[in-house]
Design a protein around this motif. Structure first.
Motif, PDB file in Angstrom:
ATOM      1  N   LEU A 272     -12.318  72.797  75.364  1.00 35.41           N
ATOM      2  CA  LEU A 272     -12.423  73.145  73.953  1.00 35.41           C
ATOM      3  C   LEU A 272     -11.171  72.604  73.271  1.00 35.41           C
ATOM      4  N   VAL A 273     -11.339  71.543  72.494  1.00 34.97           N
ATOM      5  CA  VAL A 273     -10.211  70.805  71.940  1.00 34.97           C
ATOM      6  C   VAL A 273     -10.124  71.095  70.447  1.00 34.97           C
ATOM      7  N   GLY A 274      -9.135  71.895  70.046  1.00 34.50           N
ATOM      8  CA  GLY A 274      -9.034  72.291  68.646  1.00 34.50           C
ATOM      9  C   GLY A 274      -7.620  72.207  68.114  1.00 34.50           C
ATOM     10  N   ASN A 275      -7.398  72.864  66.979  1.00 32.34           N
ATOM     11  CA  ASN A 275      -6.112  72.874  66.288  1.00 32.34           C
ATOM     12  C   ASN A 275      -5.753  74.303  65.884  1.00 32.34           C
ATOM     13  N   ASN A 276      -4.605  74.434  65.233  1.00 30.82           N
ATOM     14  CA  ASN A 276      -4.225  75.745  64.703  1.00 30.82           C
ATOM     15  C   ASN A 276      -4.693  75.924  63.265  1.00 30.82           C
ATOM     16  N   THR A 277      -5.526  75.009  62.783  1.00 27.13           N
ATOM     17  CA  THR A 277      -6.161  75.143  61.475  1.00 27.13           C
ATOM     18  C   THR A 277      -7.668  75.047  61.663  1.00 27.13           C
ATOM     19  N   PRO A 278      -8.453  75.770  60.854  1.00 25.70           N
ATOM     20  CA  PRO A 278      -9.906  75.744  61.034  1.00 25.70           C
ATOM     21  C   PRO A 278     -10.574  74.529  60.412  1.00 25.70           C
ATOM     22  N   VAL A 279      -9.807  73.696  59.674  1.00 28.16           N
ATOM     23  CA  VAL A 279     -10.363  72.516  59.027  1.00 28.16           C
ATOM     24  C   VAL A 279      -9.492  71.313  59.355  1.00 28.16           C
ATOM     25  N   PHE A 280      -9.912  70.130  58.856  1.00 23.17           N
ATOM     26  CA  PHE A 280      -9.159  68.903  59.118  1.00 23.17           C
ATOM     27  C   PHE A 280      -9.155  68.048  57.849  1.00 23.17           C
ATOM     28  N   PHE A 281      -8.435  66.935  57.879  1.00 23.01           N
ATOM     29  CA  PHE A 281      -8.230  66.090  56.706  1.00 23.01           C
ATOM     30  C   PHE A 281      -9.437  65.227  56.355  1.00 23.01           C
ATOM     31  N   VAL A 282     -10.193  64.794  57.345  1.00 18.76           N
ATOM     32  CA  VAL A 282     -11.322  63.895  57.097  1.00 18.76           C
ATOM     33  C   VAL A 282     -12.557  64.435  57.799  1.00 18.76           C
ATOM     34  N   LYS A 283     -13.718  63.997  57.346  1.00 16.44           N
ATOM     35  CA  LYS A 283     -14.981  64.501  57.872  1.00 16.44           C
ATOM     36  C   LYS A 283     -15.772  63.435  58.622  1.00 16.44           C
ATOM     37  N   ASP A 284     -15.267  62.195  58.636  1.00 17.05           N
ATOM     38  CA  ASP A 284     -15.987  61.099  59.285  1.00 17.05           C
ATOM     39  C   ASP A 284     -15.035  60.368  60.226  1.00 17.05           C
ATOM     40  N   PRO A 285     -15.429  60.136  61.476  1.00 20.14           N
ATOM     41  CA  PRO A 285     -14.507  59.522  62.445  1.00 20.14           C
ATOM     42  C   PRO A 285     -14.109  58.094  62.101  1.00 20.14           C
ATOM     43  N   ILE A 286     -14.880  57.425  61.240  1.00 16.09           N
ATOM     44  CA  ILE A 286     -14.505  56.056  60.888  1.00 16.09           C
ATOM     45  C   ILE A 286     -13.214  56.027  60.083  1.00 16.09           C
ATOM     46  N   LYS A 287     -12.854  57.173  59.488  1.00 17.12           N
ATOM     47  CA  LYS A 287     -11.604  57.270  58.729  1.00 17.12           C
ATOM     48  C   LYS A 287     -10.416  57.676  59.598  1.00 17.12           C
ATOM     49  N   PHE A 288     -10.666  58.121  60.805  1.00 21.99           N
ATOM     50  CA  PHE A 288      -9.589  58.731  61.591  1.00 21.99           C
ATOM     51  C   PHE A 288      -8.457  57.759  61.922  1.00 21.99           C
ATOM     52  N   PRO A 289      -8.726  56.531  62.420  1.00 22.97           N
ATOM     53  CA  PRO A 289      -7.598  55.631  62.715  1.00 22.97           C
ATOM     54  C   PRO A 289      -6.758  55.345  61.477  1.00 22.97           C
ATOM     55  N   ASP A 290      -7.403  55.155  60.317  1.00 20.50           N
ATOM     56  CA  ASP A 290      -6.649  54.881  59.100  1.00 20.50           C
ATOM     57  C   ASP A 290      -5.803  56.085  58.691  1.00 20.50           C
ATOM     58  N   PHE A 291      -6.382  57.270  58.813  1.00 18.17           N
ATOM     59  CA  PHE A 291      -5.619  58.475  58.489  1.00 18.17           C
ATOM     60  C   PHE A 291      -4.371  58.577  59.358  1.00 18.17           C
ATOM     61  N   ILE A 292      -4.518  58.401  60.661  1.00 21.07           N
ATOM     62  CA  ILE A 292      -3.365  58.515  61.563  1.00 21.07           C
ATOM     63  C   ILE A 292      -2.340  57.427  61.263  1.00 21.07           C
ATOM     64  N   HIS A 293      -2.794  56.206  60.966  1.00 21.86           N
ATOM     65  CA  HIS A 293      -1.847  55.145  60.620  1.00 21.86           C
ATOM     66  C   HIS A 293      -1.030  55.528  59.394  1.00 21.86           C
ATOM     67  N   SER A 294      -1.663  56.204  58.432  1.00 24.73           N
ATOM     68  CA  SER A 294      -0.930  56.581  57.219  1.00 24.73           C
ATOM     69  C   SER A 294       0.117  57.648  57.481  1.00 24.73           C
ATOM     70  N   GLN A 295      -0.066  58.437  58.541  1.00 26.16           N
ATOM     71  CA  GLN A 295       0.868  59.518  58.856  1.00 26.16           C
ATOM     72  C   GLN A 295       1.954  59.088  59.849  1.00 26.16           C
ATOM     73  N   LYS A 296       1.714  57.999  60.552  1.00 26.90           N
ATOM     74  CA  LYS A 296       2.667  57.516  61.549  1.00 26.90           C
ATOM     75  C   LYS A 296       3.785  56.694  60.889  1.00 26.90           C
ATOM     76  N   ARG A 297       4.673  56.184  61.713  1.00 21.59           N
ATOM     77  CA  ARG A 297       5.806  55.407  61.211  1.00 21.59           C
ATOM     78  C   ARG A 297       5.311  54.098  60.581  1.00 21.59           C
ATOM     79  N   ASP A 298       5.856  53.773  59.428  1.00 20.49           N
ATOM     80  CA  ASP A 298       5.495  52.545  58.727  1.00 20.49           C
ATOM     81  C   ASP A 298       5.917  51.329  59.547  1.00 20.49           C
ATOM     82  N   PRO A 299       5.079  50.299  59.627  1.00 15.59           N
ATOM     83  CA  PRO A 299       5.438  49.149  60.479  1.00 15.59           C
ATOM     84  C   PRO A 299       6.676  48.394  60.003  1.00 15.59           C
TER      85      PRO A 299
END
Length: 487
Positions: free
Chosen positions: A124-151
């Motif tokens: 059971l893979v979850g978080n300490n929040t009941p919701v998340f930032f995006v609702k579609d997995p196609i956005k997930f890599p872009d979301f993480i890139h925006s939160q990670k260190r700038d190239p």
């Protein structure tokens, strides 16, 4: 006690671990010093690729005990008897930073539980929040890139963070969680855990129910302000790891009570918002919490690398009676998590002790073979194909869960099917639940980051989201941002 003997990887005794072999006194090193070469070569290979997300983590073992009868909703064997205990391993983590990041930061926390059940491992893979930032997995890599260190700058950039959020209005609900008082837990022990996604339970009669998991901390919620967190992160970057380790070593075993929300599958299509949308919660007034059991952590790992860094969780590890829902983010993670572990740890990572199922003597019983680090042993008569005539494992013909009734949720561009299926309604409701002091801190946290953004259009897009959630919310954030930029 017998003195242990230092050996090479091949098991031969090491004669000298203090001095390299040389050609005479003061001479050059000799290539024949197998122990030296092996030691240096192994040292060069100590690190494996860290997780792209959830890299910084802590974990512990314990058990889950059923306290309430839920057999009317699921046929999962580990939940079938009040009082039944199942061994678990729980890994906590921060999301955005690297393995060397500090614990006390404003970031969601991972809350991943591995149940070593009698029918196989259930993750059971979850978080300490009941919701998340995006609702579609196609956005997930872009979301993480925006939160990670700038190239270019090599640091997390407010311009990137808020620019993505400006173009992702569905993130408004999670931003309100993250920037609020619960955005920085004081420790892993003092936060809740959530399955976040919607899952499906199936009972013995084949009836299907959609469920959401809530692990409520029995230690009470404790959080840090931004100022407190900065001080803690500077004095002890490993604060959450230290707290968890020392608490269990002292016998102060942290625990959580598991509750679930349950929705009969037939109700999903007509619910007032999409119940499979990861950016939304189910109000408790509609689907009250139902207690299931108690999770207790009581044993620290002996080796953090072997048991925490190499622990592999995948939401597609289900057991009979539990399965997925049409939640698009969950569907994407059914592939992504398992694939990440195959890349990081190798195709045989399920043979590692922390990942191996305890339900099957000797580990998983299937026809997978070979690959790096293959350790599975078997009979000389074992075959690696199916069906065969040698008594190999066979399928059960019993589905783990009921077929999904999708009710129109699979259309890529389908119009919202629910009355309140928008990106802002629940964010506004969360804001209106807060006290005046909580609202003030939320606004200050948002404005502190948004005011650093250099593009006015990005700021305006984000402000529009908060206005849409609640006019008062938007007005206060706008005024706070203006004051900081003009000051």
């Amino acid at each position: 006690m017998t003195q242990r003997v230092l050996t090479t990887e091949s098991g031969a005794p090491v004669a000298d671990n203090q001095n390299s072999a040389t050609a005479g006194v003061g001479g050059p090193l000799l290539l024949q010093d197998q122990h030296l070469l092996e030691k240096l070569a192994r040292f060069n290979r100590e690190r494996i690729p860290e997780r792209v997300v959830h890299a910084r983590g802590s974990g512990a073992y314990g058990h889950f005990e059923v306290t309430d009868d839920v057999t009317g909703f699921t046929r999962a064997a580990f939940l079938d008897t009040v009082g039944k205990r199942t061994e678990v391993f729980l890994r906590f983590s921060t999301v955005a930073d690297s393995l060397g990041g500090a614990d006390a930061v404003r970031d969601p926390r991972g809350f991943a539980v591995k149940f070593y059940t009698q029918e196989g491992n259930y993750d059971l893979v979850g978080n300490n929040t009941p919701v998340f930032f995006v609702k579609d997995p196609i956005k997930f890599p872009d979301f993480i890139h925006s939160q990670k260190r700038d190239p270019f700058t090599g640091r997390q950039e407010p311009d990137n963070v808020w620019d993505f959020w400006a173009h992702a209005p569905e993130a408004t609900h999670q931003i309100t969680w993250l920037m609020g008082d619960r955005g920085i837990p004081a420790s892993y022990r003092h936060m809740n855990g959530y399955g976040s996604h919607t899952y499906q339970w199936t009972n013995a009669e084949g009836e299907a129910f959609f469920v959401k998991y809530h692990f409520k901390t029995n230690q009470g919620i404790r959080c840090l302000s931004s100022e407190q967190a900065a001080e803690v992160a500077g004095s002890d970057p490993d604060s959450h790891q230290t707290d968890l380790l020392q608490a269990i070593e002292r016998g102060v075993n942290p625990s959580w009570t598991l509750y679930v929300q349950i929705m009969p599958a037939a109700e999903a299509a007509d619910y007032r918002f999409n119940p499979f949308d990861l950016t939304k919660v189910w109000p408790h007034a509609d689907h009250p919490l139902r207690r299931v059991g108690r999770l207790v952590l009581d044993r620290n790992p002996d080796n953090v690398f072997a048991e925490v860094e190499q622990a592999a969780f995948s939401p597609n590890n289900f057991v009979p009676g539990i399965g997925p829902s049409p939640d698009k983010m969950l569907q994407g993670r059914l592939f992504a998590y398992a694939d990440a572990h195959r890349y990081r740890l190798g195709v045989n990572h399920t043979q590692l002790a922390v990942n191996a199922p305890k339900a099957v003597p000797g580990g998983a019983d299937n026809h997978g073979r070979d690959g790096l680090m293959a350790a599975r042993n078997g009979s000389r008569h074992d075959k690696n194909y199916e069906p065969n005539s040698y008594g190999g494992p066979v399928q059960t013909n019993a589905a783990l869960s009921a077929p999904l009734a999708l009710h129109g949720h699979t259309g890529t561009h389908a119009a919202p099917a629910h009355a309140k299926d928008d990106d802002f309604h629940q964010a506004g409701e969360l804001y209106r639940l807060m006290s005046e002091e909580e609202k003030s801190r939320l606004v200050a946290n948002i404005a502190g980051g948004l005011s650093q953004v250099t593009r006015d259009d990005v700021i305006e897009r984000n402000l529009a989201h908060f206005h849409a959630a609640d006019p008062g919310y938007g007005k206060r954030v706008e005024e706070a941002v203006r004051a900081l930029r003009e000051g």
